[in-house]
Write an enzyme that holds these catalytic residues in place. Structure first.
Site, PDB file in Angstrom:
ATOM      1  N   SER A   8     -66.422 -18.500  -6.210  1.00  0.00           N
ATOM      2  CA  SER A   8     -65.800 -19.377  -7.201  1.00  0.00           C
ATOM      3  C   SER A   8     -65.211 -20.584  -6.488  1.00  0.00           C
ATOM      4  CB  SER A   8     -64.684 -18.625  -7.934  1.00  0.00           C
ATOM      5  OG  SER A   8     -63.932 -19.488  -8.761  1.00  0.00           O
ATOM      6  N   TYR A  58     -56.865 -13.516  -7.670  1.00  0.00           N
ATOM      7  CA  TYR A  58     -58.267 -13.847  -7.951  1.00  0.00           C
ATOM      8  C   TYR A  58     -58.853 -14.672  -6.815  1.00  0.00           C
ATOM      9  CZ  TYR A  58     -62.377 -15.761 -10.321  1.00  0.00           C
ATOM     10  OH  TYR A  58     -63.650 -16.123 -10.645  1.00  0.00           O
TER      11      TYR A  58
END
Length: 243
Positions: free
Chosen positions: A138, A151
């Protein structure tokens, strides 16, 4: 014999789009996720378009189930050419909310799921002397923002694991490793967020045109279709308006 790809998290979002994209390019696809009804529907859609697909309900946090998934792909299609470790969760929260269960789940799915996917296919790829492992990281694996600490930690880990794998692979064999790092994409990921402060920040954030899952699927297809001497190490792809 045509090529085969295993895709985790295939029931929605990037995984679903990648399955359709690769099937449309002649790949046989083994679909994996926990929601069987979604997998059945996707399999039918791919086959109705002339593609080949099979599915196996799989929890990526189980090394045994991931190994069984790889075995099912080999039994069904004869080989594994591409492993797309796409399954992931993004329940963003501020750390002082102490959402420890969510932290644990992200570590289990986003990190261990990738490791178990690698473990499930690497012996087969080494034996054949070819294969391609693609792990979804990501933009959050490049940049930490308030609310993304855990995350981002998992997605930094995916990048480190994939780069380490790339360096360890025998250069005499045609096995490649690729990191795909999407920016803001319209998917179901935000539906796992339970921190009301994060949700409020999302709703009041700057407006922009998000990427679609199909945009990432095309990037994945680009990586897998390169000549054997080309190893696309990482693709970082953002909406044009994303900082």
């Amino acid at each position: 014999m045509g090529k085969t790809a295993i895709i985790t998290g295939a029931s929605s979002g990037i995984g679903q789009a990648a399955a359709k994209e690769l099937a449309g390019r002649g790949f046989s696809v083994m679909l994996a996720a926990r929601r069987e009804e979604r997998l059945v529907e996707l399999k039918k859609e791919i086959e109705s378009a002339g593609g080949q697909a099979a599915y196996k309900v799989t929890d990526v946090t189980s090394a045994e189930e991931m190994k069984a998934l790889a075995e099912a792909a080999i039994e069904q299609f004869g080989q594994i050419d591409v492993m797309l470790n796409n399954a992931g969760l993004m329940p963003l929260s501020f750390m002082n909310k102490l959402k420890i269960d969510e932290w644990d789940r992200m570590v289990d799915v986003n990190i261990k799921g990738v490791l178990y996917g690698i473990a499930a296919v690497l012996p087969h790829m080494e034996e054949r002397g070819e294969g391609h492992i693609i792990n979804i990281s990501s933009v959050a694996g490049h940049d930490v923002t308030p609310g993304s600490a855990i995350y981002s930690g998992t997605k930094f880990a995916v990048r480190a694991i994939t780069e380490g794998l790339r360096q360890e692979l025998d250069p005499a064999k045609n096995i490649r490793a690729t990191i795909v790092s999407p920016g803001a994409v319209t998917t179901e990921l935000t539906e796992t967020i339970t921190d009301e402060d994060i949700l409020s920040a999302f709703s009041n954030g700057p407006s922009m045109e998000f990427l679609q899952a199909e945009d990432i699927a095309r990037a994945i297809a680009y990586a897998v279709e390169q000549p054997t001497h080309v190893d696309v190490n990482e693709i970082l792809i953002r909406p044009r308006q994303q900082k």
